[in-house]
Design a protein around this motif. Structure first.
Motif, PDB file in Angstrom:
ATOM      1  N   MET A   8       0.826  -1.204   0.000  1.00 51.67           N
ATOM      2  CA  MET A   8       0.000   0.000   0.000  1.00 51.67           C
ATOM      3  C   MET A   8       0.863   1.258   0.000  1.00 51.67           C
ATOM      4  O   MET A   8       0.533   2.225  -0.671  1.00 51.67           O
ATOM      5  N   GLY A   9       1.969   1.242   0.751  1.00 50.87           N
ATOM      6  CA  GLY A   9       2.846   2.405   0.821  1.00 50.87           C
ATOM      7  C   GLY A   9       3.520   2.704  -0.503  1.00 50.87           C
ATOM      8  O   GLY A   9       3.708   3.858  -0.883  1.00 50.87           O
ATOM      9  N   ARG A  10       3.893   1.649  -1.234  1.00 46.91           N
ATOM     10  CA  ARG A  10       4.533   1.850  -2.541  1.00 46.91           C
ATOM     11  C   ARG A  10       3.553   2.441  -3.544  1.00 46.91           C
ATOM     12  O   ARG A  10       3.921   3.310  -4.336  1.00 46.91           O
ATOM     13  N   VAL A  11       2.343   1.965  -3.527  1.00 48.74           N
ATOM     14  CA  VAL A  11       1.327   2.485  -4.440  1.00 48.74           C
ATOM     15  C   VAL A  11       1.077   3.964  -4.158  1.00 48.74           C
ATOM     16  O   VAL A  11       0.992   4.787  -5.076  1.00 48.74           O
ATOM     17  N   LEU A  12       0.972   4.294  -2.906  1.00 49.05           N
ATOM     18  CA  LEU A  12       0.757   5.685  -2.520  1.00 49.05           C
ATOM     19  C   LEU A  12       1.941   6.552  -2.938  1.00 49.05           C
ATOM     20  O   LEU A  12       1.764   7.674  -3.438  1.00 49.05           O
TER      21      LEU A  12
END
Length: 64
Positions: free
Chosen positions: A1-5
């Motif tokens: 999720m952090g990478r996508v954000l």
């Protein structure tokens, strides 16, 4: 999720910079002060050239 954000925020920042570069106000001209300075130099050079040409013509007339 952090990478996508991170990817979404990074793309948003790149798009914002690209939009700003292409749509920035027309009134901002970074070359204007330099152009005015060069115009003063050109005028001074023309003045010096005209003065030298006048002196050369006077010298040629005095030799005749």
């Amino acid at each position: 999720m952090g990478r996508v954000l991170t990817v979404i925020l990074g793309l948003g920042a790149i798009l914002a910079v690209a939009w700003y570069v292409t749509q920035r106000p027309v009134g901002v001209d970074s070359r204007a002060p330099a152009a005015r300075s060069l115009e003063n130099v050109r005028q001074a050079a023309d003045s010096v050239e005209a003065d030298l040409q006048k002196k050369a013509d006077d010298l040629m007339k005095s030799r005749d």
